[in-house]
Design an enzyme around this catalytic site. Structure first.
Site, PDB file in Angstrom:
ATOM      1  N   HIS A   1       0.816  -1.216   0.032  1.00 41.09           N
ATOM      2  CA  HIS A   1      -0.108   0.032  -0.138  1.00 41.09           C
ATOM      3  C   HIS A   1       1.150   1.417   0.138  1.00 41.09           C
ATOM      4  O   HIS A   1       2.000   1.251   0.638  1.00 41.09           O
ATOM      5  CB  HIS A   1      -0.850  -0.046   1.199  1.00 41.09           C
ATOM      6  CG  HIS A   1      -2.071   0.939   1.288  1.00 41.09           C
ATOM      7  ND1 HIS A   1      -1.699   2.420   1.485  1.00 41.09           N
ATOM      8  CD2 HIS A   1      -3.148   0.970   1.343  1.00 41.09           C
ATOM      9  CE1 HIS A   1      -2.804   3.070   1.723  1.00 41.09           C
ATOM     10  NE2 HIS A   1      -3.669   2.239   1.541  1.00 41.09           N
TER      11      HIS A   1
ATOM     12  N   CYS B   1      -3.898   2.501  -4.327  1.00 42.21           N
ATOM     13  CA  CYS B   1      -4.595   3.291  -3.488  1.00 42.21           C
ATOM     14  C   CYS B   1      -4.785   4.473  -4.134  1.00 42.21           C
ATOM     15  O   CYS B   1      -3.772   5.271  -4.011  1.00 42.21           O
ATOM     16  CB  CYS B   1      -4.347   3.351  -1.932  1.00 42.21           C
ATOM     17  SG  CYS B   1      -5.204   4.407  -1.007  1.00 42.21           S
TER      18      CYS B   1
ATOM     19  N   HIS C   1      -7.950   0.305  -4.283  1.00 38.89           N
ATOM     20  CA  HIS C   1      -8.867   1.192  -3.267  1.00 38.89           C
ATOM     21  C   HIS C   1      -9.365   2.446  -4.021  1.00 38.89           C
ATOM     22  O   HIS C   1      -8.421   3.177  -4.415  1.00 38.89           O
ATOM     23  CB  HIS C   1      -7.811   1.677  -2.121  1.00 38.89           C
ATOM     24  CG  HIS C   1      -7.425   0.724  -1.141  1.00 38.89           C
ATOM     25  ND1 HIS C   1      -6.651   0.951  -0.143  1.00 38.89           N
ATOM     26  CD2 HIS C   1      -7.614  -0.667  -0.923  1.00 38.89           C
ATOM     27  CE1 HIS C   1      -6.494   0.036   0.781  1.00 38.89           C
ATOM     28  NE2 HIS C   1      -7.063  -1.125   0.128  1.00 38.89           N
TER      29      HIS C   1
ATOM     30  N   ASP D   1     -12.787   3.073  -0.719  1.00 40.46           N
ATOM     31  CA  ASP D   1     -11.870   3.390   0.788  1.00 40.46           C
ATOM     32  C   ASP D   1     -12.540   4.571   1.323  1.00 40.46           C
ATOM     33  O   ASP D   1     -13.160   5.516   0.330  1.00 40.46           O
ATOM     34  CB  ASP D   1     -10.589   3.750   0.031  1.00 40.46           C
ATOM     35  CG  ASP D   1      -9.454   3.590   1.167  1.00 40.46           C
ATOM     36  OD1 ASP D   1     -10.025   3.249   2.245  1.00 40.46           O
ATOM     37  OD2 ASP D   1      -8.410   4.193   0.954  1.00 40.46           O
ATOM     38  N   HIS D   2     -12.511   5.049   2.395  1.00 38.72           N
ATOM     39  CA  HIS D   2     -13.020   5.786   3.197  1.00 38.72           C
ATOM     40  C   HIS D   2     -14.329   6.446   2.518  1.00 38.72           C
ATOM     41  O   HIS D   2     -14.361   6.671   1.438  1.00 38.72           O
ATOM     42  CB  HIS D   2     -12.267   6.955   3.254  1.00 38.72           C
ATOM     43  CG  HIS D   2     -10.550   6.531   3.845  1.00 38.72           C
ATOM     44  ND1 HIS D   2      -9.658   7.479   4.045  1.00 38.72           N
ATOM     45  CD2 HIS D   2     -10.292   5.393   4.545  1.00 38.72           C
ATOM     46  CE1 HIS D   2      -8.610   6.460   4.386  1.00 38.72           C
ATOM     47  NE2 HIS D   2      -9.035   5.463   4.440  1.00 38.72           N
TER      48      HIS D   2
ATOM     49  N   TYR E   1     -14.439   5.005   7.996  1.00 36.49           N
ATOM     50  CA  TYR E   1     -15.114   3.472   7.524  1.00 36.49           C
ATOM     51  C   TYR E   1     -16.673   3.659   8.018  1.00 36.49           C
ATOM     52  O   TYR E   1     -17.231   2.746   8.840  1.00 36.49           O
ATOM     53  CB  TYR E   1     -14.424   2.681   8.162  1.00 36.49           C
ATOM     54  CG  TYR E   1     -13.128   2.187   7.527  1.00 36.49           C
ATOM     55  CD1 TYR E   1     -12.971   1.519   6.286  1.00 36.49           C
ATOM     56  CD2 TYR E   1     -11.831   2.913   7.856  1.00 36.49           C
ATOM     57  CE1 TYR E   1     -11.860   1.478   5.693  1.00 36.49           C
ATOM     58  CE2 TYR E   1     -10.468   2.802   7.421  1.00 36.49           C
ATOM     59  CZ  TYR E   1     -10.557   2.173   6.138  1.00 36.49           C
ATOM     60  OH  TYR E   1      -9.437   2.091   5.586  1.00 36.49           O
TER      61      TYR E   1
HETATM   62  C1  DNO Z   1      -6.451   3.454   6.135  1.00 40.39           C
HETATM   63  C2  DNO Z   1      -5.816   2.443   5.504  1.00 40.39           C
HETATM   64  C3  DNO Z   1      -4.817   1.981   5.784  1.00 40.39           C
HETATM   65  C4  DNO Z   1      -4.196   0.532   5.270  1.00 40.39           C
HETATM   66  C5  DNO Z   1      -2.841   0.325   5.463  1.00 40.39           C
HETATM   67  C6  DNO Z   1      -2.512  -1.011   4.353  1.00 40.39           C
HETATM   68  O1  DNO Z   1      -7.587   3.720   6.036  1.00 40.39           O
HETATM   69  O2  DNO Z   1      -5.922   2.659   3.884  1.00 40.39           O
HETATM   70  O3  DNO Z   1      -4.446   1.679   7.124  1.00 40.39           O
HETATM   71  O4  DNO Z   1      -5.112  -0.243   5.200  1.00 40.39           O
HETATM   72  O5  DNO Z   1      -1.946   1.198   5.269  1.00 40.39           O
HETATM   73  O6  DNO Z   1      -1.430  -1.602   4.996  1.00 40.39           O
END
Ligand code: DNO
Length: 406
Positions: free
Chosen positions: A247, A285, A312, A355-356, A372
């Protein structure tokens, strides 16, 4: 892409039955109760896997299989920890899980200063303010050299972060300071298997001790330690068919004097080349990458799609002064429509999670982890499902909507 969702285990107030109703096919999770640095046993993995399967879903990706600090700074017990990591990978593969996400960010997994920043529409999002972050660094953490580094920080023309810090110093309350500590090193960290947990009594002291482990560790040394780790674990991935996907650093900037090495196109190319196996992959991401003004996210996706194993989807809006927040999944710097085209064309089975999401319509009353939310992420997933339907139609890929008679 496979529609997945990050779920935090049986204690997560968002249940698997809820997720089936909104079109989720695969689960992204970790063994959140296993302490850092211990082997994930087959029994523990099977227990979570069975639970997911009983709900009609599959466990698609592990996020994260955490890399302990000693591996990152090259401590005396790193080989022991690497062996533990290799064993956990073997156990995951033996239980049918073939994709594991991790990161190589020292100490701090991801960083935000405000977890409830208002949007013009009344919802809230995560936010990163340079002035608040610098205030934390200089006046709360009290890191040696921090003031000089911020004085020399001129990334955003016309912005004098140090002057803003002094201004903030005149107005910030003890509650405001406490909130910064919570936001930066506690609430964003514990639930992602970070180093600091919600119940730690002296998080700042613990955090300072961790930072000291990196005294004298340059970005090149950290990269060397990453290559050492990859050289040891990727052969296991090859042996047992498991994709490992790093990531990127979030945000993609150096923080608190720590080396950060997964921020830019060159960084990514360098680490993928260091161990050229297809098992040494990337978690694309879009959110983290889009917070970096030097990153052209679409160009990165075009270049790295063949080595991307997990996606992501999220997009950042960067303000003229450099601060950033999380934009709509249809806006911001990431161009999620084009990213969906690129990744659908690459591999329509690639696991993807939104994501988020925004905190909206009552999410704020619930004990969700920062970023989340349920309704906000569901809204984003609905948007992404719509994008995928349109893109699949363009590309002639059959679209399916899980959960309906077709
Ligand atoms: C936060 C996430 C990170 C991710 C880690 C992967 O929202 O995107 O904590 O899970 O960095 O190792």
């Amino acid at each position: 892409m496979e529609r997945t969702w990050r779920w935090f285990g049986k204690k997560d107030p968002i249940t698997l039955d809820m997720l089936r109703q909104i079109g989720v096919e695969g689960i992204v999770t970790a063994l959140h109760d296993v302490p850092l640095g211990q082997v994930w046993t087959r029994e523990q993995i099977r227990d979570t896997g069975d639970y997911i399967r009983r709900h009609g879903l599959r466990w698609s990706v592990v996020e994260s299989l955490p890399v302990t600090e000693t591996i990152k700074y090259g401590g005396p017990d790193r080989d022991e920890q690497i062996d533990i990591y290799r064993q956990s990978l073997r156990n995951l593969a033996a239980e049918g899980i073939h994709c594991a996400c991790y990161n190589f960010m020292p100490v701090l997994d991801w960083a935000r200063t405000d977890l409830r920043h208002p949007n013009p529409n009344g919802t809230t999002n995560l936010y990163f303010s340079y002035a608040e972050f610098a205030y934390f660094d200089i006046y709360i953490l009290g890191r040696a050299g921090a003031r000089d580094e911020w004085a020399a920080f001129h990334r955003f023309p016309g912005r004098d972060v140090l002057a803003e810090v002094e201004q903030l110093r005149r107005t910030i309350t003890p509650e405001g300071e406490h909130r910064l500590v919570e936001n930066i090193i506690v609430k964003t960290q514990g639930f992602v298997s970070g180093n600091i947990r919600e119940d730690d009594e002296h998080p700042l002291e613990l955090f300072r001790q961790l930072l000291r482990r990196y005294d004298g560790i340059t970005p090149d040394q950290l990269f060397h330690n990453l290559s050492y780790f990859l050289a040891a674990v990727v052969p296991v991935c090859e042996e047992c068919d498991i994709d490992l996907c790093i990531h990127p650093d979030d945000p993609p900037i150096p923080v608190l004097g720590l080396p950060r090495i997964v921020r830019t196109e060159d960084d990514i190319a360098r680490l993928l080349d260091a161990v050229p196996s297809p098992r040494n992959g990337l978690t694309f991401c879009a959110g983290s990458l889009s917070a970096g003004l030097d990153n052209d996210v679409v160009a990165l996706a075009r270049r790295f799609a063949p080595r991307t194993r997990f996606v992501h989807l999220r997009s950042c809006h960067v303000f003229p002064n450099g601060d950033f927040t999380e934009a709509s999944h249809l806006g911001g710097r990431a161009d999620i429509v084009e990213l969906c085209r690129i990744f659908e064309r690459q591999d329509p089975t690639l696991p993807m999670r939104v994501d988020h999401g925004m905190t909206m319509l009552g999410d704020e009353q619930q004990p969700y982890n920062p970023g989340y939310s349920f309704l906000g992420r569901m809204f984003a997933l609905g948007q992404v499902q719509g994008i995928l339907a349109a893109v699949d139609n363009e590309l002639g890929i059959p679209y399916h909507q899980p959960g309906f008679f077709e």
